[in-house]
Design a protein around this motif. Structure first.
Motif, short mmCIF file in Angstrom:
data_model
loop_
_atom_site.label_atom_id
_atom_site.label_comp_id
_atom_site.label_asym_id
_atom_site.label_seq_id
_atom_site.Cartn_x
_atom_site.Cartn_y
_atom_site.Cartn_z
N THR A 186 0.78 -0.98 -0.07
CA THR A 186 -0.07 0.01 0.14
C THR A 186 1.04 1.22 -0.15
O THR A 186 1.81 1.30 0.90
CB THR A 186 -0.90 -0.07 1.16
N VAL A 187 0.57 2.12 -0.72
CA VAL A 187 1.26 3.38 -0.82
C VAL A 187 0.76 4.64 -0.52
O VAL A 187 -0.73 4.47 -0.36
CB VAL A 187 2.04 3.55 -2.41
N ASP A 188 1.35 5.67 -0.20
CA ASP A 188 0.64 6.84 0.39
C ASP A 188 -0.14 7.71 -0.43
O ASP A 188 -1.15 8.48 -0.35
CB ASP A 188 1.49 7.66 1.16
N GLU A 189 0.29 7.65 -1.92
CA GLU A 189 -0.22 8.56 -2.90
C GLU A 189 -0.39 7.92 -4.28
O GLU A 189 0.32 6.97 -4.35
CB GLU A 189 0.51 10.00 -2.95
N GLU A 190 -0.75 8.33 -5.21
CA GLU A 190 -0.89 8.05 -6.71
C GLU A 190 0.42 8.06 -7.27
O GLU A 190 1.15 9.06 -7.03
CB GLU A 190 -1.81 8.82 -7.48
N LEU A 191 0.78 7.06 -7.96
CA LEU A 191 2.36 6.91 -8.48
C LEU A 191 2.12 7.17 -10.03
O LEU A 191 3.10 7.35 -10.80
CB LEU A 191 2.84 5.73 -7.96
N GLY A 192 0.98 7.08 -10.60
CA GLY A 192 0.73 7.27 -12.08
C GLY A 192 1.22 5.91 -12.91
O GLY A 192 1.12 4.68 -12.09
N GLU A 193 1.68 5.97 -13.88
CA GLU A 193 2.25 4.70 -14.61
C GLU A 193 3.43 4.29 -13.89
O GLU A 193 4.32 4.68 -13.94
CB GLU A 193 2.14 5.10 -16.07
N ILE A 194 3.34 2.95 -13.30
CA ILE A 194 4.59 2.39 -12.95
C ILE A 194 5.66 2.06 -14.00
O ILE A 194 5.42 1.25 -15.13
CB ILE A 194 4.18 1.02 -12.32
N LEU A 195 6.66 2.73 -13.68
CA LEU A 195 8.02 2.63 -14.77
C LEU A 195 8.84 1.50 -14.48
O LEU A 195 9.63 1.12 -15.49
CB LEU A 195 8.28 3.91 -15.00
N LEU A 196 9.29 1.52 -13.18
CA LEU A 196 10.58 1.07 -12.59
C LEU A 196 9.99 0.03 -11.27
O LEU A 196 9.27 0.66 -10.32
CB LEU A 196 11.60 1.79 -12.50
N VAL A 197 10.70 -0.66 -10.98
CA VAL A 197 10.65 -1.46 -9.71
C VAL A 197 11.86 -1.79 -9.33
O VAL A 197 12.75 -2.28 -9.72
CB VAL A 197 9.85 -3.00 -9.75
N LYS A 198 12.40 -1.27 -7.97
CA LYS A 198 13.38 -1.30 -7.43
C LYS A 198 13.70 -2.28 -6.32
O LYS A 198 12.73 -2.28 -5.33
CB LYS A 198 14.11 0.07 -6.84
N ILE A 199 14.53 -3.34 -6.39
CA ILE A 199 14.50 -4.54 -5.33
C ILE A 199 15.82 -4.28 -4.55
O ILE A 199 16.79 -4.20 -5.29
CB ILE A 199 14.52 -5.80 -5.81
N GLU A 200 15.95 -4.41 -3.37
CA GLU A 200 17.13 -4.03 -2.42
C GLU A 200 17.22 -5.25 -1.46
O GLU A 200 16.13 -5.66 -0.97
CB GLU A 200 17.09 -2.79 -1.66
N LYS A 201 18.54 -5.89 -1.15
CA LYS A 201 18.55 -6.99 -0.45
C LYS A 201 19.67 -6.37 0.61
O LYS A 201 20.68 -6.05 0.28
CB LYS A 201 19.16 -7.98 -1.30
N ARG A 202 19.30 -6.54 1.98
CA ARG A 202 19.98 -6.16 3.02
C ARG A 202 20.50 -7.48 3.70
O ARG A 202 19.58 -8.33 4.10
CB ARG A 202 19.43 -5.00 3.90
N LYS A 203 21.69 -7.39 4.59
CA LYS A 203 21.87 -8.62 5.08
C LYS A 203 21.24 -8.99 6.50
O LYS A 203 20.88 -8.10 7.32
CB LYS A 203 23.38 -8.61 5.63
N TYR A 204 20.93 -10.07 6.44
CA TYR A 204 19.95 -10.74 7.90
C TYR A 204 21.05 -11.14 8.80
O TYR A 204 21.19 -10.69 10.01
CB TYR A 204 19.00 -11.68 7.47
#
Length: 625
Positions: free
Chosen positions: A57-75
């Motif tokens: 769920t996002v706080d505001e309208e994003l418009g057309e989705i252009l990119l998806v960013k995936i980040e991995k952080r150490k557990y």
């Protein structure tokens, strides 16, 4: 507040899953979301082979989705993760696919575009242009050219397999460890491991059966039983594992003083030698021309020498240079100059799978100084390097165009030269690939002008020419391409070389080379300088000793094996393309290949020596062994 359903697919290969923290951000035309931790309570996320879904769920309208960013952080400890793809269901009912098929290592991140293939001219939004440019800048730092030996095509700048970018490494390095594979091969072949420790001679031909009899197959057993016959000797130049040297002879070389009388017994059609011709040796007493009419062992040893020479040409030039090294050049140039979103990248990436990795491993263990190649082959110790350097002077683009190469050798007439199954099957596969590439090109390039103006494509071609082919004008490799027809031919060369050509010259090695006298990797005595002196004992003393024979047998067995979970021509489980027209073209391609499989299978039913190396169901997509 808008809510998106995010589906994440993890790879099914070993160690693909991760316990690290995974964060996702959505980048739209109207804004960017915050980072969201993808985590289900009381559930182990991102397991190997898993498909996990999350509500974001996002706080505001994003418009057309252009990119998806995936980040991995150490557990706890760094835990690499193989991401297959992400799909997004928007609040408005849209369904967007983001192919990935890449590793995320360390505390890394990946920014994905949706799966629609785009040329650079199609990107008008600044953020997409920037993403495209940054990806290539990063890749050009990762994929650097290096000269492994002077005169060779340039290769990847990595000394060891572990130094390669993670995305192009083998899933399990043990699977391509040549030392382990050779040892495993000799165990599987029931070779007495004690035997190869001795550099002693065999006693007679029957001795070779002691390391052969338990592992014979239909073709190799037939070779063992008929290798001394002239028919079997000649047949191999048509349909053995080096079927690319034979050519129609229209004029006898001046250095070959052969007369009709000398070969009269071989002229079955009652024609003169000159009539059959329309069919680097200095003549002299110490360089006799050996003939079928000579004493049995004179003629047999002469044929053995030819077969040994052919083996070395096959391994170093036909196999190593003209499939492995050439395919690596195409692969490096592709990664350096074509972004993931480019349709040509999506088309070619399955056909360079593991090629850079297998070549790096070969330079590390096989063809390096004191490598395994030196243990078994006469051209080891640097001879193989010289052969490749010389062959590079004659490597041309035209010689990689299958129909043109067949015509250049005068071997295109099925009436005059029947039973050349390498030619017949190769032409069928070539045409199927070319039809497929032409269809894909037609989807994205509506005119020749679009091809000419595609700068990323032109940079790819230039990289191949300048670095791979060492800027040699005589190679005939195009520095640029201006038409859709020429682009289709070029892409067919890339795919055919990596798939069909490699299959034709690699997977028959055990069939044709496991019977040592038929393909000796080394000869321990020089050719005879006179006729009438050769004995069976001399031949056996000339053939490889026990140690080299065992190494050779292990090598040709290991090199003839398919990879685990091999992907054959037309199989594209990684869906880099998402567009329906391309998927339909792929389906037609597979249907054409299935027809070829049926044609070849029907012909082989009637053959004592079936030819199946170019049956599409036996052609891997890429050079990976």
């Amino acid at each position: 507040m808008p809510s998106y359903t995010v589906t994440v697919a993890t790879g099914s290969q070993w160690f693909a899953g991760t316990d690290d923290y995974i964060y996702l951000s959505l980048v739209g035309s109207a804004g960017c979301s915050e980072k969201h931790l993808l985590d289900k309570a009381f559930y182990n996320d991102f397991e190997r082979g898993a498909v996990d879904s999350y509500d974001v769920t996002v706080d505001e309208e994003l418009g057309e989705i252009l990119l998806v960013k995936i980040e991995k952080r150490k557990y706890w400890l760094h835990d690499d993760w193989y991401l297959k793809y992400i799909t997004l269901k928007t609040p408005y009912g849209d369904y967007i696919e983001f192919p990935c098929y890449r590793w995320i290592t360390g505390e890394g991140e990946i920014v994905l575009r949706d799966g629609r293939a785009k040329l650079a001219r199609d990107d008008q939004i600044h953020i997409l242009k920037q993403h495209r440019r940054k990806e290539l800048e990063t890749r050009q730092k990762q994929y650097r050219w290096m000269e492994w030996n002077p005169g060779f095509p340039l290769s990847i700048d990595a000394k060891f397999h572990k130094d390669l970018p993670r995305d192009i490494q083998f899933d399990s390095e043990k699977g391509v460890d040549f030392v382990l594979n050779y040892s495993k091969a000799m165990e599987n072949l029931f070779i007495n491991c004690f035997m190869h420790m001795f550099q002693s001679s065999w006693n007679d031909f029957a001795d070779f059966e002691k390391i052969f009899v338990k592992i014979s197959n239909t073709i190799s057993e037939r070779v063992m039983n008929h290798w001394q016959e002239d028919l079997m000797f000649g047949y191999q130049f048509l349909n053995g594992c080096n079927p690319v040297l034979i050519q129609r002879c229209r004029k006898l070389p001046e250095k070959l003083p052969v007369t009709t009388e000398m070969v009269e017994c071989s002229l079955e059609r009652q024609l003169t030698l000159q009539e059959e011709v329309e069919l680097n040796q200095v003549p002299g007493d110490k360089n006799p021309i050996f003939l079928p009419s000579d004493a049995k062992y004179d003629w047999l040893l002469a044929k053995i020498w030819v077969r040994s020479s052919d083996f070395h040409i096959h391994q170093t030039i036909t196999h190593l240079l003209r499939t492995h090294l050439v395919s690596e050049v195409f692969g490096i140039a592709m990664y350096r100059q074509l972004p993931t979103v480019h349709p040509i990248f999506k088309l070619l990436v399955p056909h360079v799978r593991f090629t850079i990795a297998i070549n790096t491993k070969a330079r590390e263990q096989l063809i390096c100084e004191y490598g395994l190649f030196d243990k078994a082959n006469a051209t080891g110790g640097g001879g193989h390097v010289q052969m490749v350097q010389r062959a590079m002077q004659e490597l041309t683009y035209a010689s990689l165009c299958f129909p043109e190469a067949i015509r250049a050798r005068g071997m295109d007439s099925t009436e005059d030269i029947p039973y050349y199954f390498y030619r017949d099957d190769g032409l069928l596969v070539w045409e199927a690939i070319k039809k497929f590439t032409a269809e894909v090109i037609g989807i994205y390039y509506e005119s020749d002008q679009v091809v000419e103006e595609d700068q990323e494509l032109q940079d790819f071609l230039k990289d191949v020419y300048v670095y791979g082919m060492r800027d040699q004008k005589t190679s005939g490799f195009p520095k640029s391409i201006k038409t859709r027809e020429k682009l289709s031919e070029y892409l067919t060369v890339v795919i055919f070389t990596a798939s069909a050509q490699h299959a034709a010259v690699n997977f028959g090695q055990y069939d044709w080379c496991s019977w040592i006298p038929n393909a000796p990797p080394t000869m321990r005595a020089p050719p005879p300088m006179a006729k009438g002196v050769v004995t069976i004992e001399q031949i056996v003393q000339t053939l490889p000793d026990r140690g080299r024979s065992c190494w050779h047998l292990g090598a040709v067995w290991a090199l003839s094996q398919f990879q685990e979970n091999e992907l054959f021509l037309g199989m594209y489980p990684e869906e880099h393309f998402i567009e329906k027209p391309v998927k339909e073209a792929m389906a037609r391609f597979r249907k054409n290949l299935d027809t070829i499989v049926s044609v070849i299978a029907e012909r082989n039913k009637k053959k004592k020596l079936p030819y199946y190396y170019l049956s599409p169901d036996r052609i891997p997509n890429s050079v990976a062994i």
